[in-house]
Design an enzyme around this catalytic site. Structure first.
Site, PDB file in Angstrom:
ATOM      1  N   ASN A 211      86.545  88.260  57.926  1.00 51.09           N
ATOM      2  CA  ASN A 211      86.003  89.619  58.033  1.00 51.09           C
ATOM      3  C   ASN A 211      86.420  90.213  59.372  1.00 51.09           C
ATOM      4  OD1 ASN A 211      83.774  89.153  60.071  1.00 51.09           O
ATOM      5  ND2 ASN A 211      83.172  87.691  58.494  1.00 51.09           N
ATOM      6  N   ALA A 275      76.917  86.211  64.808  1.00 50.10           N
ATOM      7  CA  ALA A 275      78.121  85.987  64.008  1.00 50.10           C
ATOM      8  C   ALA A 275      78.047  86.694  62.662  1.00 50.10           C
ATOM      9  CB  ALA A 275      78.316  84.489  63.794  1.00 50.10           C
ATOM     10  N   ILE A 307      72.708  80.517  58.174  1.00 52.39           N
ATOM     11  CA  ILE A 307      72.469  79.775  59.421  1.00 52.39           C
ATOM     12  C   ILE A 307      71.225  80.314  60.125  1.00 52.39           C
ATOM     13  CG2 ILE A 307      73.492  79.008  61.597  1.00 52.39           C
ATOM     14  CD1 ILE A 307      76.254  79.657  60.249  1.00 52.39           C
TER      15      ILE A 307
HETATM   16  O1  C5P Z   1      72.092  88.791  55.495  1.00 50.71           O
HETATM   17  P1  C5P Z   1      72.975  89.298  56.573  1.00 50.71           P
HETATM   18  O2  C5P Z   1      74.347  88.693  56.543  1.00 50.71           O
HETATM   19  O3  C5P Z   1      72.997  90.781  56.734  1.00 50.71           O
HETATM   20  O4  C5P Z   1      72.267  88.749  57.912  1.00 50.71           O
HETATM   21  C1  C5P Z   1      72.816  88.956  59.161  1.00 50.71           C
HETATM   22  C2  C5P Z   1      72.223  87.978  60.122  1.00 50.71           C
HETATM   23  O5  C5P Z   1      72.153  86.680  59.568  1.00 50.71           O
HETATM   24  C3  C5P Z   1      73.052  87.822  61.359  1.00 50.71           C
HETATM   25  O6  C5P Z   1      72.196  87.475  62.430  1.00 50.71           O
HETATM   26  C4  C5P Z   1      73.974  86.683  60.986  1.00 50.71           C
HETATM   27  O7  C5P Z   1      74.471  86.021  62.147  1.00 50.71           O
HETATM   28  C5  C5P Z   1      73.065  85.812  60.176  1.00 50.71           C
HETATM   29  N1  C5P Z   1      73.702  85.054  59.117  1.00 50.71           N
HETATM   30  C6  C5P Z   1      73.801  83.695  59.217  1.00 50.71           C
HETATM   31  N2  C5P Z   1      74.347  82.941  58.206  1.00 50.71           N
HETATM   32  C7  C5P Z   1      74.801  83.544  57.076  1.00 50.71           C
HETATM   33  C8  C5P Z   1      74.709  84.941  56.941  1.00 50.71           C
HETATM   34  C9  C5P Z   1      74.177  85.662  57.981  1.00 50.71           C
HETATM   35  O8  C5P Z   1      73.402  83.137  60.253  1.00 50.71           O
HETATM   36  N3  C5P Z   1      75.324  82.814  56.126  1.00 50.71           N
END
Ligand code: C5P
Length: 399
Positions: A211, A275, A307
């Site tokens: 991305n 991230a 995460i």
């Molecule tokens: O659900 P979304 O992707 O919008 O959430 C964004 C937040 O969740 C950010 O803080 C991102 O770092 C974290 N995130 C994560 N692991 C994922 C997806 C998003 O830690 N697989």
């Protein structure tokens, strides 16, 4: 700036390098600014400057050996390392950094570095190839991970005639870095975990799903937290950004590697998850997918672990968990729901409808249990500094 070092005791370890003579000027400037300087000279350092000139400028005994009985009687090396408000290693040679990174204690300088919990600032100077060598860079990352502050060297013509990074910074810059150590450090003693950048999820050995995240926001937040005194572990996806001063960095590629690196970094007091983690990974092929005339291959996607949610609901959950949310549309409503769902304390919602990725600017709202605060359109740097101040205020209110 001199006021910051006034009345402070600085243990100055002078390593063996051509730049050692500049340590004499540093001693003079530190004393002029009102600091007490306790000098330690390594065996190799003594080949470049004499103990006599260092003693004369510092107005103190110069210590050179672990085995000096007179010194052990008056002030053992353990006490010596603790008598100081700050330990400065200048010049920090590749060898001294390698030994410190490995936790060796074969001489007085390395023993002092191992026997202390006093903050350490290293000012490296060495040949450009030694500086750029992966072994040196590895040692630097290790030392940063241990909380050692390392000044980036200057770039330019070297004593050996070569050109590049590795020159000792100018003495005023070293003085500023020392003063900075005594500045306002409200997050001293706290460990912060920060994630930044995109993740790359392989499709086959040469292709990946990625991305547009540049990592800029996460890196500026890591830098701001380190400047506020926190020990920072920055888990970075694939980005081309330099590691901020005072930050320990772990490079990863995939979401699952990022998740493992975050788990390994615990315990932490603070987690700021910036991230842009790929929500899905592909079922990756072991060999390169070929155009063999049978049409495009199917891409089977598998959901990645969240995460942030994992950290937010972790049994060793950091005291303060902050997530980011790139939103379009009703940013506040989406981010408010996300805060609860992911177990975060705060969500920084950024409106990505206007090309935020890769830009130095952003528009954010801070979502807490108390509601939404509009921080307006600001540079990412300002968001980082404001967030670091806000985090520091949170800890001063809830010790
Ligand atoms: O659900 P979304 O992707 O919008 O959430 C964004 C937040 O969740 C950010 O803080 C991102 O770092 C974290 N995130 C994560 N692991 C994922 C997806 C998003 O830690 N697989």
């Amino acid at each position: 700036m001199p006021a910051a070092v006034l009345g402070k005791t600085i243990l100055l370890i002078v390593g063996g390098g051509i730049a050692a003579f500049k340590a004499l000027e540093l001693v003079r400037e530190l004393r002029r600014a009102g600091a007490r300087v306790l000098p330690v000279l390594t065996e190799n350092g003594a080949r470049f400057v004499t103990p006599l000139s260092l003693a004369a400028l510092a107005g103190e005994t110069v210590r050179t050996s672990l085995w000096d009985l007179e010194d052990e009687a008056s002030m053992g090396h353990i006490q010596l390392s603790r008598a100081a408000d700050l330990i400065v290693v200048c010049p920090a040679t590749a060898d001294l950094m390698a030994r410190a990174a490995a936790g060796q204690a074969g001489d007085l300088a390395s023993t002092l570095l191992l026997a202390t919990d006093t903050p350490v600032l290293m000012v490296p100077a060495m040949n450009v190839r030694m500086w750029l060598h992966p072994a040196t860079q590895r040692n630097i990352e290790r030392l940063r991970g241990d909380g050692v502050r390392i000044m980036p060297p200057d770039d330019g013509e070297m004593a050996c005639g070569e050109h590049g990074p590795g020159r000792l910074p100018q003495v005023p810059a070293i003085m500023a870095a020392i003063a900075d150590q005594f500045g306002d450090r409200p997050l001293a003693g706290r460990h912060a975990l920060v994630t930044a950048g995109p993740t790359h999820e392989p499709i086959d050995p040469v292709r990946f799903i990625g991305n547009r995240s540049s990592g800029k926001q996460g890196f500026t937040i890591a830098a701001a937290l380190a400047a506020a005194g926190a020990r920072v572990t920055l888990v970075a996806g694939p980005v081309a950004l330099p590691t901020p001063a005072g930050v320990g960095r772990v490079d990863v590629e995939t979401a699952r590697q990022m998740q493992a690196a975050c788990a390994a970094a615990l315990p932490a007091d603070i987690a700021v998850m910036v991230a842009a983690v790929a929500d899905w990974r592909a079922e990756a092929a072991d060999t390169k997918l070929k155009k063999d005339g049978s049409g495009p291959p199917p891409l089977i996607l598998i959901e990645n672990p969240d995460i942030l949610a994992g950290i937010g609901h972790h049994q060793r959950r950091p005291a303060l968990v902050v997530g980011f949310a790139a939103e379009t549309g009703d940013a506040v409503a989406h981010a408010t729901a996300k805060r609860v769902r992911k177990g975060a304390d705060w969500i920084v919602a950024n409106d990505v409808s206007g090309g935020v990725f890769g830009s130095d600017h952003t528009h954010v709202q801070l979502i807490t249990a108390a509601g939404a605060e509009d921080w307006g359109a600001t540079p990412k740097q300002a968001v980082a500094e404001r967030l670091a101040r806000r985090i520091a205020a949170h800890f001063s209110e809830t010790p």
